[in-house]
Design a protein around this motif. Structure first.
Motif, PDB file in Angstrom:
ATOM      1  N   ALA A 234      -2.200   8.937  -6.337  1.00 43.73           N
ATOM      2  CA  ALA A 234      -1.195   7.935  -5.966  1.00 43.73           C
ATOM      3  C   ALA A 234       0.192   8.545  -5.789  1.00 43.73           C
ATOM      4  CB  ALA A 234      -1.139   6.833  -7.025  1.00 43.73           C
ATOM      5  N   PHE A 235       0.403   9.791  -6.253  1.00 41.64           N
ATOM      6  CA  PHE A 235       1.753  10.349  -6.280  1.00 41.64           C
ATOM      7  C   PHE A 235       2.402  10.393  -4.898  1.00 41.64           C
ATOM      8  CE2 PHE A 235       1.666  13.036 -10.458  1.00 41.64           C
ATOM      9  CZ  PHE A 235       1.336  11.888 -11.157  1.00 41.64           C
ATOM     10  N   GLU A 236       1.695  10.948  -3.923  1.00 46.40           N
ATOM     11  CA  GLU A 236       2.293  11.132  -2.601  1.00 46.40           C
ATOM     12  C   GLU A 236       2.636   9.795  -1.930  1.00 46.40           C
ATOM     13  OE1 GLU A 236       4.103  13.053   0.440  1.00 46.40           O
ATOM     14  OE2 GLU A 236       3.323  13.963  -1.390  1.00 46.40           O
ATOM     15  N   PRO A 237       1.693   8.854  -1.819  1.00 46.53           N
ATOM     16  CA  PRO A 237       2.055   7.577  -1.180  1.00 46.53           C
ATOM     17  C   PRO A 237       3.094   6.792  -1.981  1.00 46.53           C
ATOM     18  CG  PRO A 237      -0.159   7.458  -2.101  1.00 46.53           C
ATOM     19  CD  PRO A 237       0.247   8.896  -2.146  1.00 46.53           C
ATOM     20  N   PHE A 238       3.007   6.856  -3.312  1.00 46.41           N
ATOM     21  CA  PHE A 238       3.969   6.093  -4.097  1.00 46.41           C
ATOM     22  C   PHE A 238       5.364   6.699  -3.988  1.00 46.41           C
ATOM     23  CE2 PHE A 238       6.165   4.820  -8.031  1.00 46.41           C
ATOM     24  CZ  PHE A 238       6.091   3.443  -7.877  1.00 46.41           C
ATOM     25  N   TRP A 239       5.457   8.028  -3.946  1.00 44.95           N
ATOM     26  CA  TRP A 239       6.774   8.643  -3.826  1.00 44.95           C
ATOM     27  C   TRP A 239       7.461   8.225  -2.528  1.00 44.95           C
ATOM     28  CZ3 TRP A 239      10.542  10.325  -6.522  1.00 44.95           C
ATOM     29  CH2 TRP A 239      11.614  10.978  -5.888  1.00 44.95           C
ATOM     30  N   LYS A 240       6.729   8.114  -1.440  1.00 37.85           N
ATOM     31  CA  LYS A 240       7.318   7.677  -0.172  1.00 37.85           C
ATOM     32  C   LYS A 240       7.933   6.283  -0.318  1.00 37.85           C
ATOM     33  CE  LYS A 240       4.227  10.403   2.779  1.00 37.85           C
ATOM     34  NZ  LYS A 240       3.147  10.347   3.803  1.00 37.85           N
ATOM     35  N   LEU A 241       7.256   5.417  -1.051  1.00 37.45           N
ATOM     36  CA  LEU A 241       7.772   4.061  -1.274  1.00 37.45           C
ATOM     37  C   LEU A 241       8.973   4.087  -2.210  1.00 37.45           C
ATOM     38  CD1 LEU A 241       4.344   2.254  -1.800  1.00 37.45           C
ATOM     39  CD2 LEU A 241       5.690   2.380   0.307  1.00 37.45           C
ATOM     40  N   TYR A 242       8.862   4.882  -3.270  1.00 40.25           N
ATOM     41  CA  TYR A 242       9.965   4.977  -4.227  1.00 40.25           C
ATOM     42  C   TYR A 242      11.192   5.596  -3.562  1.00 40.25           C
ATOM     43  CZ  TYR A 242      12.511   5.679  -8.545  1.00 40.25           C
ATOM     44  OH  TYR A 242      13.469   5.631  -9.524  1.00 40.25           O
ATOM     45  N   GLU A 243      10.994   6.619  -2.755  1.00 42.35           N
ATOM     46  CA  GLU A 243      12.089   7.292  -2.063  1.00 42.35           C
ATOM     47  C   GLU A 243      12.801   6.333  -1.110  1.00 42.35           C
ATOM     48  OE1 GLU A 243      12.639  11.638  -0.082  1.00 42.35           O
ATOM     49  OE2 GLU A 243      10.980  10.417   0.665  1.00 42.35           O
ATOM     50  N   ALA A 244      12.034   5.491  -0.409  1.00 45.65           N
ATOM     51  CA  ALA A 244      12.640   4.514   0.491  1.00 45.65           C
ATOM     52  C   ALA A 244      13.512   3.533  -0.274  1.00 45.65           C
ATOM     53  CB  ALA A 244      11.548   3.759   1.262  1.00 45.65           C
ATOM     54  N   MET A 245      13.020   3.072  -1.434  1.00 46.49           N
ATOM     55  CA  MET A 245      13.816   2.172  -2.272  1.00 46.49           C
ATOM     56  C   MET A 245      15.060   2.877  -2.794  1.00 46.49           C
ATOM     57  SD  MET A 245      14.701   1.646  -5.657  1.00 46.49           S
ATOM     58  CE  MET A 245      13.482   2.700  -6.459  1.00 46.49           C
ATOM     59  N   ALA A 246      14.907   4.124  -3.234  1.00 41.48           N
ATOM     60  CA  ALA A 246      16.025   4.868  -3.810  1.00 41.48           C
ATOM     61  C   ALA A 246      17.114   5.132  -2.779  1.00 41.48           C
ATOM     62  CB  ALA A 246      15.520   6.173  -4.406  1.00 41.48           C
ATOM     63  N   GLN A 247      16.718   5.369  -1.541  1.00 38.16           N
ATOM     64  CA  GLN A 247      17.708   5.562  -0.481  1.00 38.16           C
ATOM     65  C   GLN A 247      18.518   4.297  -0.261  1.00 38.16           C
ATOM     66  OE1 GLN A 247      15.173   6.927   2.728  1.00 38.16           O
ATOM     67  NE2 GLN A 247      15.754   9.072   2.388  1.00 38.16           N
TER      68      GLN A 247
END
Length: 348
Positions: free
Chosen positions: A177-190
């Motif tokens: 789950a790390f790779e797909p979840f990081w993309k979502l988390y990164e979008a929120m963090a931006q």
């Protein structure tokens, strides 16, 4: 105030789950493990009129100053009197030059918060370090129908819309789950201007640690079978308690309402695993919900759709050696923070 026995330390998480003021994920040994090596665990049992209170302090030795103690989201007490008793013991026996506490003491208003702080000698309010001082906690000891009925209409409508559009929910308990979840988390963090505060490695090491302990769980969602993941959540779970620790989503038309469905599926998962409480982790104080300048204002509409805000005292600092604290805060801490920020970390 004493060190725990060997048996008490081995069963520390059980002690926290049964603490007088309720459970705190930040007081578990997994959180302490994640803060190594900068912070060393210092478990203490405090003697209070509420009974024994376990508190997991994290300790840093600061050159020229001494020991800095920090109790993340602790002590687990609800009453100001019990916090006062713990502060008295720390003043007499800790040996630290300052102690940061984040007690679970309930507050009713900003005025009540100020009154409690002023009633304890040497205590002062500081900015919160952890997000859980003000939050929304759901009682899961009711049926799914009762829970849904308790949500605001907008929340129920968003859940139904995502379901009707064919959303696909996946539950994952491993590092895939790390790779797909990081993309979502990164979008929120931006969007929230959070990038640069912590590194990706920091978050992945946290997720990895909780997964390895059997206390981490990902919920990921696709808008439909033809699309990639567009919303997700990472949960902490321990015994009867579940917390929504991290989340992320894409702002695309197809994902409208999807994050509400992720929460609902996370809540259903928690109920299926015998949880009695679900913590949405992180809100502005109830008296600042209408303040557009609060850094968590963007969460208000979303999280209050599930329940009402509860307020706790949050971060306070007990200055035991004021002179050392003065020079630490005006020099040493700034230097430490600058060095740590360059490697994607923060002081706390």
């Amino acid at each position: 105030m004493r060190k725990p026995t060997r048996s008490e330390w081995v069963n520390w998480n059980d002690l926290i789950a049964g603490a007088p003021g309720g459970h705190s994920f930040w007081q578990l040994t997994e959180f302490a493990d994640h803060k190594l090596p900068e912070w060393r665990p210092r478990p203490i049992i405090h003697d209070t009129s509420a009974g024994p209170v376990p508190v997991l302090y994290l300790v840093r030795r600061i050159p020229l100053h001494g020991e800095f103690w920090y109790a993340p989201m602790g002590p687990c007490v609800r009453e100001a009197q019990h916090l006062r008793e713990i502060c008295d013991e720390l003043r007499r026996e800790s040996g630290a030059f300052t102690v940061v506490l984040e007690p679970l003491v309930d507050v009713l208003s900003a005025e009540d918060e100020a009154r409690i702080v002023a009633s304890i000698p040497g205590l002062r309010k500081i900015d919160d370090n952890q997000p859980d001082a003000h939050t929304v906690v759901l009682n899961l000891e009711q049926s799914e129908e009762e829970l849904l009925a308790s949500f605001k209409q907008r929340t129920r409508r968003s859940i139904r819309k995502a379901e009707k559009n064919g959303a696909i929910i996946e539950h994952i308990d491993d590092e895939s789950a790390f790779e797909p979840f990081w993309k979502l988390y990164e979008a929120m963090a931006q969007r929230a201007d959070l990038l640069g505060v912590r590194s990706r490695e920091y978050y992945e090491s946290r997720w990895r640690l909780w997964l390895a302990a059997g206390k981490g769980h990902f919920v990921l969602a696709k808008p439909n079978a033809d699309m990639d993941y567009a919303a997700g959540a990472f949960l902490w779970h321990d015994k009867q308690f579940v917390a929504y620790k991290d989340g992320g989503s894409l702002r695309i038309p197809e994902a409208n309402g999807l994050q509400y469905l992720v929460q609902w599926e996370a809540i259903r998962w928690a109920k299926a695993h015998d949880a009695t409480q679900y913590d949405l982790v992180g809100m502005p104080p109830s008296w600042e919900l209408d303040d557009p300048n609060h850094f968590m204002h963007g969460l208000v509409q979303f999280k209050t759709g599930f329940g009402n805000v509860i307020d706790r005292l949050g971060a306070v600092q007990l200055d035991l050696k004021p002179r050392s604290t003065y020079f630490f805060e005006r020099g040493t801490r700034r230097a430490i923070s600058l060095v740590e920020r360059r490697r994607g970390a923060t002081f706390f």
